[in-house]
Each structure stands twice: as C-alpha cells, then as structure tokens.
Design a protein around this motif. Structure first.
Motif, PDB file in Angstrom:
ATOM      1  N   LEU A 184     -52.244 -10.813  19.114  1.00  0.00           N
ATOM      2  CA  LEU A 184     -52.048  -9.304  19.556  1.00  0.00           C
ATOM      3  C   LEU A 184     -51.283  -8.650  18.505  1.00  0.00           C
ATOM      4  O   LEU A 184     -50.691  -9.466  17.554  1.00  0.00           O
ATOM      5  N   ASP A 185     -51.270  -7.322  18.452  1.00  0.00           N
ATOM      6  CA  ASP A 185     -50.662  -6.611  17.186  1.00  0.00           C
ATOM      7  C   ASP A 185     -49.104  -6.870  17.220  1.00  0.00           C
ATOM      8  O   ASP A 185     -48.526  -6.793  16.019  1.00  0.00           O
ATOM      9  N   ASP A 186     -48.429  -7.408  18.381  1.00  0.00           N
ATOM     10  CA  ASP A 186     -47.079  -7.482  18.170  1.00  0.00           C
ATOM     11  C   ASP A 186     -46.711  -9.051  17.765  1.00  0.00           C
ATOM     12  O   ASP A 186     -45.464  -9.467  18.035  1.00  0.00           O
ATOM     13  N   GLY A 187     -47.877  -9.762  17.365  1.00  0.00           N
ATOM     14  CA  GLY A 187     -47.558 -11.150  16.946  1.00  0.00           C
ATOM     15  C   GLY A 187     -47.712 -12.360  18.249  1.00  0.00           C
ATOM     16  O   GLY A 187     -47.675 -13.485  17.754  1.00  0.00           O
ATOM     17  N   ARG A 188     -47.833 -11.756  19.475  1.00  0.00           N
ATOM     18  CA  ARG A 188     -47.942 -12.951  20.571  1.00  0.00           C
ATOM     19  C   ARG A 188     -49.327 -13.417  20.611  1.00  0.00           C
ATOM     20  O   ARG A 188     -50.443 -12.725  20.183  1.00  0.00           O
ATOM     21  N   TRP A 189     -49.790 -14.634  20.903  1.00  0.00           N
ATOM     22  CA  TRP A 189     -50.818 -15.316  21.093  1.00  0.00           C
ATOM     23  C   TRP A 189     -51.301 -15.328  22.555  1.00  0.00           C
ATOM     24  O   TRP A 189     -50.082 -15.855  23.348  1.00  0.00           O
ATOM     25  N   GLU A 226     -51.916  -3.109  28.280  1.00  0.00           N
ATOM     26  CA  GLU A 226     -51.088  -3.331  27.025  1.00  0.00           C
ATOM     27  C   GLU A 226     -51.592  -4.090  26.156  1.00  0.00           C
ATOM     28  O   GLU A 226     -52.509  -4.916  26.355  1.00  0.00           O
ATOM     29  N   GLY A 227     -51.342  -3.892  24.774  1.00  0.00           N
ATOM     30  CA  GLY A 227     -51.777  -5.127  23.748  1.00  0.00           C
ATOM     31  C   GLY A 227     -52.855  -4.602  23.211  1.00  0.00           C
ATOM     32  O   GLY A 227     -53.787  -4.059  23.644  1.00  0.00           O
ATOM     33  N   THR A 228     -53.072  -4.712  21.818  1.00  0.00           N
ATOM     34  CA  THR A 228     -54.110  -4.452  20.860  1.00  0.00           C
ATOM     35  C   THR A 228     -54.702  -6.057  20.357  1.00  0.00           C
ATOM     36  O   THR A 228     -53.433  -6.563  19.583  1.00  0.00           O
ATOM     37  N   VAL A 229     -55.702  -6.282  20.351  1.00  0.00           N
ATOM     38  CA  VAL A 229     -55.999  -7.526  19.612  1.00  0.00           C
ATOM     39  C   VAL A 229     -56.110  -7.184  17.894  1.00  0.00           C
ATOM     40  O   VAL A 229     -56.765  -6.170  17.667  1.00  0.00           O
ATOM     41  N   ARG A 230     -55.278  -7.920  17.278  1.00  0.00           N
ATOM     42  CA  ARG A 230     -55.203  -7.889  15.717  1.00  0.00           C
ATOM     43  C   ARG A 230     -56.204  -8.865  15.206  1.00  0.00           C
ATOM     44  O   ARG A 230     -56.979  -8.685  14.443  1.00  0.00           O
ATOM     45  N   ARG A 231     -56.552 -10.242  15.874  1.00  0.00           N
ATOM     46  CA  ARG A 231     -57.622 -11.160  15.390  1.00  0.00           C
ATOM     47  C   ARG A 231     -57.999 -12.141  16.481  1.00  0.00           C
ATOM     48  O   ARG A 231     -56.895 -12.309  17.438  1.00  0.00           O
ATOM     49  N   VAL A 232     -59.007 -12.914  16.259  1.00  0.00           N
ATOM     50  CA  VAL A 232     -59.276 -13.894  16.969  1.00  0.00           C
ATOM     51  C   VAL A 232     -58.633 -15.255  16.350  1.00  0.00           C
ATOM     52  O   VAL A 232     -58.847 -15.309  15.036  1.00  0.00           O
ATOM     53  N   VAL A 233     -58.066 -16.182  17.068  1.00  0.00           N
ATOM     54  CA  VAL A 233     -57.496 -17.264  16.538  1.00  0.00           C
ATOM     55  C   VAL A 233     -58.752 -18.390  16.398  1.00  0.00           C
ATOM     56  O   VAL A 233     -59.191 -18.569  17.357  1.00  0.00           O
ATOM     57  N   GLU A 234     -59.052 -18.573  15.230  1.00  0.00           N
ATOM     58  CA  GLU A 234     -60.150 -19.540  15.351  1.00  0.00           C
ATOM     59  C   GLU A 234     -59.771 -21.193  15.479  1.00  0.00           C
ATOM     60  O   GLU A 234     -58.438 -21.265  15.105  1.00  0.00           O
ATOM     61  N   SER A 242     -60.800 -17.837  24.910  1.00  0.00           N
ATOM     62  CA  SER A 242     -60.696 -17.493  23.311  1.00  0.00           C
ATOM     63  C   SER A 242     -59.054 -17.355  23.418  1.00  0.00           C
ATOM     64  O   SER A 242     -58.548 -16.943  24.214  1.00  0.00           O
ATOM     65  N   VAL A 243     -58.631 -17.623  22.196  1.00  0.00           N
ATOM     66  CA  VAL A 243     -57.212 -17.264  21.765  1.00  0.00           C
ATOM     67  C   VAL A 243     -57.161 -16.167  20.815  1.00  0.00           C
ATOM     68  O   VAL A 243     -57.656 -16.196  19.857  1.00  0.00           O
ATOM     69  N   LEU A 244     -56.348 -15.290  21.027  1.00  0.00           N
ATOM     70  CA  LEU A 244     -56.287 -13.996  20.601  1.00  0.00           C
ATOM     71  C   LEU A 244     -54.745 -13.827  20.090  1.00  0.00           C
ATOM     72  O   LEU A 244     -53.767 -14.044  20.845  1.00  0.00           O
TER      73      LEU A 244
END
Length: 456
Positions: A403-408, A448-456, A399-401
C-alpha cells in the motif's frame, strides 16, 4: 413411549452409529459391517428384481423377505441406525465400502434402481417387518412419480406407516450443523482436502480401486463454502506447504474449478461432479512407466488407462477421462474440449502459475491472470475466463500488495460488487516498519489504502 423417551432412544441410536459404525479403528467391526452390509444389499437388490417376475404375495417372496428382515436386524444390533449410501456405482454401509461384484447391466445395479427416484441413500431408523419390506420393494420398482420422485416415494412410504425408512437425495448427505462448522474452519477444509486427494493418489498408485466417497464428501464441503470463505481458503492455501505439492495442487484446482462453475450457474450436484473430476485431472502422474511417472506429454492417456482399469462403470468416469485427456488442449484446437476440461484448464494453469510450478519462478496472481487473459480465445475459453476474472478481480485472492503507506497486505476476497473490482478485502502481513503484526489486522481497500504495487 413418551416424547422424552423417544428423544433418548434417538440419541442412543445416533450415538451407536457415530461411535461404532465408523469402524475406522476397529478392523474386526469394519469387516463385520462389510459382511452384513453386502448380504443386506444383495438381498434387497434381488428382492427388487424379483418383482419383475412375481407378485410379492407369491410364496417365492417369503424366504427373501424374511432374510431381509433378519439381515437388517443384525445390522441394527451392531450399529444402531443403518445408513446405505450410493456414490456413482459403489455402495457404502455406514461409511464402509461394500465389495459388490454385480455383473449386470449398468442401469440394473442397486444404485441405478434407486437413482430412478433420485434417491442416493437410505437411512434405516428401525427394524422393518416382512410386510413392510414387501411394500418397499414394490414402491422402489414402480415408475417414478412427478417432478420430485424421491419426495413422492417418501410420502408413499410414510403413508404406509414406514417413516423409519428415510430416503436421502443424491450425494447430498451431511449433518444439520455442518454448514456452520465449515464457515468457521475453511483452513481445515482445505488442509483436509489435500489429505483426501493424497489418499486417493496413494491408492491409485498402489493399484487399488478408487474410493470416490471421501473425495465426494470433501468436494461437497467445498461446494457448501460461502463465497467469502471460498476465496479466503484459496488465499491462505497459496502459502501452505504442509501437504504434498501434487495433492495440494489437485485440491486447489478443484476449488478453483468449483468457483468458475458457480459463476457459470451450474447446480450444486454438477459442481460436485466438476470438483471430483478436477481432483482426478492429473492422476496419470500416480501411474508407473518403467518405475517412473509418465512424462507431461503422456500423463493424460496414462490417467485414462488407470480409470479404464477400475471395475464398474458410471457416467462420471467419462467426464474424468475427457478431463484427463483434454485439460491442456487449447480452446481453438480442432474438436475443442468438454466443458469440464475447459474449466479445469483455466483452474489448472492459474494454480500452476501462481504457486506450484516446476519450470520457473512463481508468478503473482495478478501477473498470472494478465498472462492468461492475453491468451483468451486461443488457449482459454474466453467466456469462462471472463467469468473467472469477474469473480476474482484485478487482485485475485492470494495476491500480496504494497500500500501507499508501506504496509503489505494479503488479498482475502474476490469481487464483492462491480464497483469494487480493484478494492478487495485484505489482511496485513507486514507493517510499514517491516515487522509482522502481533495479531490479525484487516483492511478493506474500499474504505482505506491505495495500492502502490503488486509484490511479485
């Protein structure tokens, strides 16, 4: 002979075996190994069967035992250490497959006679005398002893002064440090797996008999991978396009099937059978119907016809035929499906949805998992699917996610503990500014890090 001399001699023997017996680049040597190996195996099989009719002290045994002694001596002169491996109903001498047309009952061939003692191979470290061969054939044809018959037979041979004969377990043959090397080269294991499957398919498409030894060895490597390496291999292989798509698909399905089987608690030998079966699940596409591969609706029956055309018989072939026929059968269909087929159904659909899919766009692993979970109890075995979910978590490996800070990040692990079901171990693939990192940077979402969304 001193201890140092013995070590030196052993090193020379192993060197000869490794340097010459592979014979992949020396066709003349390979042909000689095959010729002598076939003679040796036929002689040993014949001597073993003779014990049913004659006492080994009978003069009828003199010539066969003398021939056995000479045959092994010739092989050792050529190879050093001689290794005989039985894989299903086929026999190999130092990795050279023998062409044994044994027209006997399935339970009476060379492999089956040794399998009664749970023996899958022989290492012959020295030349054996006629008297030693006499004891070997008697011991091999005796009834198995105890819960560990191979160990009991090995102890009996060693007590009789035959420590030069090493009995190998069924299908489990590897070098001492192989596990460590696999841990460090999971990417190489996955790439090699696709290559092995590609060779299998090419051979079947050309009408040649399937060679299970390379596939079995490759699957054993998969079975030996620790959980973290197994999951990382799945994650990275999702984006690998360096091998043929169909071969890559089959090897990935094999690893996913092994992962599910491990969660189910299957023993290693059964996991190996499951993995090999998964490699064969789509082999119908390697066959030919009027110059073209069969359509989806007939690829299962085409695979069964191909397997039935292969010489010999082994129980593993039944597993493969059932899996080829049933791996697309819904869980709630009348009659159900075999265990291997139900496992491969989950592995096959998940891999198809997440990477190799000819009929539409690729789904992200979380989306594919959610789609499959909605069909539990109808399309998929609900217990097996739940085991799979428990292992891979909310964000499966690959999975590619964002994060809330913009990192993938790329997910590299499955569920390490129940409380970390949604917090896998990851590697950064894109920085917040949109650039790629210059060197690997890993992020544990448990820290650390919070998932913002899953990169489809």
């Amino acid at each position: 002979m001193s201890g140092l001399d013995e070590v030196g001699e052993a090193q020379r023997e192993v060197g000869k075996a490794l340097d010459r017996a592979r014979a992949g680049d020396d066709r003349e040597l390979a042909a000689k190994v095959r010729e002598l190996g076939e003679q040796f195996v036929r002689m040993l099989t014949g001597a073993m069967r003779m014990t049913r009719f004659h006492d080994t002290r009978n003069m009828a045994f003199e010539a066969p035992l003398r021939d056995l002694e000479r045959s092994l001596a010739a092989l050792r002169d050529l190879l050093g250490m001689v290794q005989v491996i039985m894989v299903e109903d086929q026999v190999y001498v130092n990795d050279q497959r023998l062409r044994l047309d044994e027209r006997v009952e399935p339970g009476d061939n060379f492999a089956a006679l040794w399998l009664r003692h749970e023996v899958g191979g022989l290492n012959l470290h020295a030349t054996l005398t006629m008297d030693q061969w006499r004891k070997i054939v008697v011991g091999a044809m005796a009834d198995p002893v105890g819960a560990q018959p191979r160990a009991a037979l090995q102890a009996a041979f060693e007590a009789a002064g035959m420590s030069a004969l090493e009995l190998l377990p069924v299908f489990r043959f590897r070098m001492k440090d192989e596990r460590r090397r696999i841990d460090q080269n999971v990417g190489a294991v996955m790439h090699r797996a696709a290559g092995v499957v590609d060779g299998l398919w090419e051979g079947l498409a050309s009408g040649r008999a399937a060679n299970p030894l390379p596939v079995r060895k490759m699957i054993n490597e998969m079975v030996d991978l620790p959980a973290q390496s197994e999951e990382e291999g799945l994650a990275r292989a999702r984006f690998d396009k360096s091998t043929h798509a169909l071969s890559r698909h089959s090897s990935q399905v094999a690893m996913l099937a092994v992962l599910i089987g491990r969660e189910l608690g299957l023993p290693d030998t059964t996991l190996a059978d499951l993995g090999v079966t998964a490699c064969y699940h789509d082999l119908g596409y390697a066959t030919d119907e009027d110059g073209y591969p069969p359509p989806f609706s007939r690829h299962g029956s085409a695979a069964v016809r191909s397997l039935l055309a292969q010489r010999g018989f082994h129980e593993a072939r039944i597993h493969r035929m059932l899996a080829c026929l049933e791996h697309h059968r819904p869980f709630n269909a009348p009659g159900g499906a075999s265990l291997f087929a139900r496992i491969i159904h989950i592995a096959d659909d998940f891999e198809t949805l997440t990477r190799y899919r000819s009929g539409g766009p690729i789904m992200s692993p979380p989306t594919a998992l959610a789609r499959m979970y909605a069909a539990r109890g109808t399309e998929y075995d609900p217990e097996l699917l739940q085991l799979f979910v428990n292992r891979v978590g909310r964000y499966p490996p690959g999975s590619v996610l964002e994060l809330d800070d913009g990192r993938w990040v790329l997910v590299l692990s499955g569920v390490r503990a129940p409380e970390l079901f949604e917090q896998p171990f990851t590697e950064i693939v894109r920085l917040a500014d949109g650039t790629e990192p210059l060197f690997p940077l890993q992020v544990d979402l448990a820290d650390e890090g919070t998932v913002r969304r899953v990169v489809e």
